[in-house]
Enzyme design. Structure first.
Site, PDB file in Angstrom:
ATOM      1  N   LYS A 178       0.835  -1.196   0.000  1.00  0.00           N
ATOM      2  CA  LYS A 178       0.000   0.000   0.000  1.00  0.00           C
ATOM      3  C   LYS A 178       0.880   1.259   0.000  1.00  0.00           C
ATOM      4  O   LYS A 178       0.633   2.188  -0.770  1.00  0.00           O
ATOM      5  CB  LYS A 178      -0.870  -0.062   1.258  1.00  0.00           C
ATOM      6  CG  LYS A 178      -1.846   1.036   1.407  1.00  0.00           C
ATOM      7  CD  LYS A 178      -2.254   1.113   2.836  1.00  0.00           C
ATOM      8  CE  LYS A 178      -1.038   1.395   3.638  1.00  0.00           C
ATOM      9  NZ  LYS A 178      -1.011   1.982   4.843  1.00  0.00           N
ATOM     10  N   GLN A 194      -4.739  -0.918  10.431  1.00  0.00           N
ATOM     11  CA  GLN A 194      -4.463  -2.198   9.770  1.00  0.00           C
ATOM     12  C   GLN A 194      -4.997  -3.349  10.628  1.00  0.00           C
ATOM     13  O   GLN A 194      -4.772  -3.384  11.834  1.00  0.00           O
ATOM     14  CB  GLN A 194      -2.948  -2.329   9.547  1.00  0.00           C
ATOM     15  CG  GLN A 194      -2.522  -3.621   8.887  1.00  0.00           C
ATOM     16  CD  GLN A 194      -3.156  -3.820   7.511  1.00  0.00           C
ATOM     17  OE1 GLN A 194      -3.326  -2.865   6.749  1.00  0.00           O
ATOM     18  NE2 GLN A 194      -3.528  -5.053   7.195  1.00  0.00           N
ATOM     19  N   ASP A 239     -11.073   3.735   4.862  1.00  0.00           N
ATOM     20  CA  ASP A 239     -11.192   2.275   4.738  1.00  0.00           C
ATOM     21  C   ASP A 239     -12.622   1.809   5.059  1.00  0.00           C
ATOM     22  O   ASP A 239     -12.924   0.616   4.986  1.00  0.00           O
ATOM     23  CB  ASP A 239     -10.187   1.619   5.704  1.00  0.00           C
ATOM     24  CG  ASP A 239      -9.773   0.228   5.287  1.00  0.00           C
ATOM     25  OD1 ASP A 239      -9.896  -0.093   4.087  1.00  0.00           O
ATOM     26  OD2 ASP A 239      -9.338  -0.549   6.153  1.00  0.00           O
TER      27      ASP A 239
END
Ligand code: NAP
Length: 282
Positions: free
Chosen positions: A55, A99, A122
C-alpha cells in the site's frame, strides 16, 4: 458448454484509477495540500506488514504521502484508540487506516470507532457502514467499493437481478450486499450456517464470494452465464472459487490474482485524495 468466460481485468482498471489519483494528488499539491494516508499498525503480523508495504509503495507512486504509527503487539486497546484519536485531530492526516487483524486481546472495533467519518477512508466504522446501508455519502469499505466499480466498468446490469453474496463480514459481505440492494438487485446473503449453499449459488446472476476458503465454490454450482466475482485471497494466490471450472460456465469472472485485489488498494488511494479534497475545499 461455454468456451470460457470473459475475464474482468482488475489490474488494468486499478491502473487507470491510480493514474486519475495521481492527477488529483498533483492538483492538491499545487494548492499546498499534501494528501496523506496515516496507518496504525499494531504488532508484526506477516501478511499485514506485506499489505502495508504494498500500500505504501502504491501511495508513493501516485504522490500520496504515508505516515505510519507502529505499536508493539502488547499495546492496549486504549493506546491504539489514543493513537487513532491523535491522527483524528491532526489536520495533516487526511485518511486513517487501522491495519487489521490487530493482535488479541485488542478490541479492533473500539479502534475502528475512533476513526472520524471524514477520515474513514477504509470504511470500517459503524457510522460508515450505517451510511452505506442507507445509501448515504460515506467512504464505503474498499473491497466492496472496488467490486462495484468493476461491475460498472463491465456494464453488468444490477437492477432486478438475483445477486448472491457469500460471506457476511463487516468489511466485505455486509457492505457488498447493501450496495447491491441500493443498486436494486435482489440480494441473498449467505454465511457459514446457510443450508444448501450450492442451491443458493446456483440462482445467482451475479455471485460475489468472500469467505477465505481456497476453491470452495465449485464450478458446477455456477449458473451458466453468471458474473462471478471472487474476493477471496488464500495462501498461494488462490481464490475462493474454483476458477478453472467456474470460467467454463460463467459469462464474466475475476481471476485471482488480478481481479478484486488490485481494486482494493486503488480504491483506498482514491478515497484518500477524495478525503484530502473534502477537507481542503477551495
Ligand atoms: P471473514 O471476516 O473471516 O469472514 C468470512 C465470512 O465467510 C464469514 O461471514 C463466514 O460466515 C463466511 N464463511 C466461512 N466459511 C463459510 C462456508 N463454509 N460457507 C459459507 N460461508 C462461509 O473474512 P473477510 O475479511 O470477509 O475476507 C473474506 C475473504 O476475502 C478472504 O479470503 C480474504 O483474504 C479476502 N479479502 C480480500 C481482499 C482483497 O483486497 N482482495 C480484502 C479483504 C478480504 P460466518 O459469518 O457465519 O462465520
Amino acid at each position: 458448454m461455454n468456451s470460457g468466460a470473459r475475464i474482468m481485468d482488475g489490474t488494468a482498471l486499478a491502473k487507470r484509477i491510480r493514474d486519475e489519483v495521481r492527477e488529483r494528488a498533483n492538483r492538491l499539491r499545487s494548492r499546498g495540500v499534501e494528501p496523506t494516508l496515516a496507518t496504525v499498525l499494531v504488532g508484526n503480523h506477516g501478511p499485514s506488514l506485506a499489505y502495508v508495504r504494498a500500500k505504501n509503495k502504491r501511495c508513493d507512486e501516485v504522490g500520496v504521502r504515508t505516515v505510519q504509527v507502529e505499536l508493539a503487539s502488547g499495546t492496549t486497546t486504549n493506546d491504539v484508540v489514543a493513537a487513532v484519536e491523535r491522527l483524528a485531530g491532526d489536520a495533516s492526516a487526511h485518511g486513517i487506516l487501522v491495519q487489521h487483524p490487530v493482535p488479541t486481546p485488542i478490541d479492533r472495533r473500539a479502534a475502528f470507532e475512533a476513526v472520524p467519518l471524514l477520515k474513514d477512508v477504509d470504511g470500517v466504522s459503524s457510522a460508515s457502514l450505517g451510511r452505506t446501508i442507507l445509501g448515504m455519502l460515506a467512504f464505503v469499505s474498499c473491497t466492496p467499493s472496488g467490486i462495484m466499480r468493476l461491475l460498472s466498468e463491465y456494464n453488468v446490469p444490477l437492477e432486478g437481478v438475483e445477486a448472491v453474496v457469500v460471506g457476511r463480514s463487516a468489511i466485505l459481505g455486509r457492505p457488498m450486499a447493501s450496495m447491491l440492494i441500493n443498486a436494486h438487485a435482489t440480494v441473498t446473503l449467505c454465511h457459514s450456517r446457510t443450508r444448501n449453499l450450492a442451491e443458493q449459488v446456483a440462482r445467482a446472476d451475479v455471485l460475489i464470494v468472500a469467505i477465505g476458503r481456497p476453491r470452495f465454490v465449485l464450478g458446477e454450482w455456477i449458473k451458466p452465464g453468471a458474473v462471478v466475482i471472487d474476493a477471496g485471497y488464500n495462501e498461494g494466490n488462490i481464490g475462493d472459487v474454483d476458477f478453472d471450472a467456474a470460467r467454463l460456465r460463467a459469462g464474466l469472472i475475476t481471476p485471482v490474482p488480478g481481479g478484486v485485489g488490485p481494486m482494493t488498494i486503488a480504491t483506498l488511494l482514491e478515497h484518500t485524495v477524495q478525503a484530502a479534497e473534502q477537507q481542503n475545499l477551495e
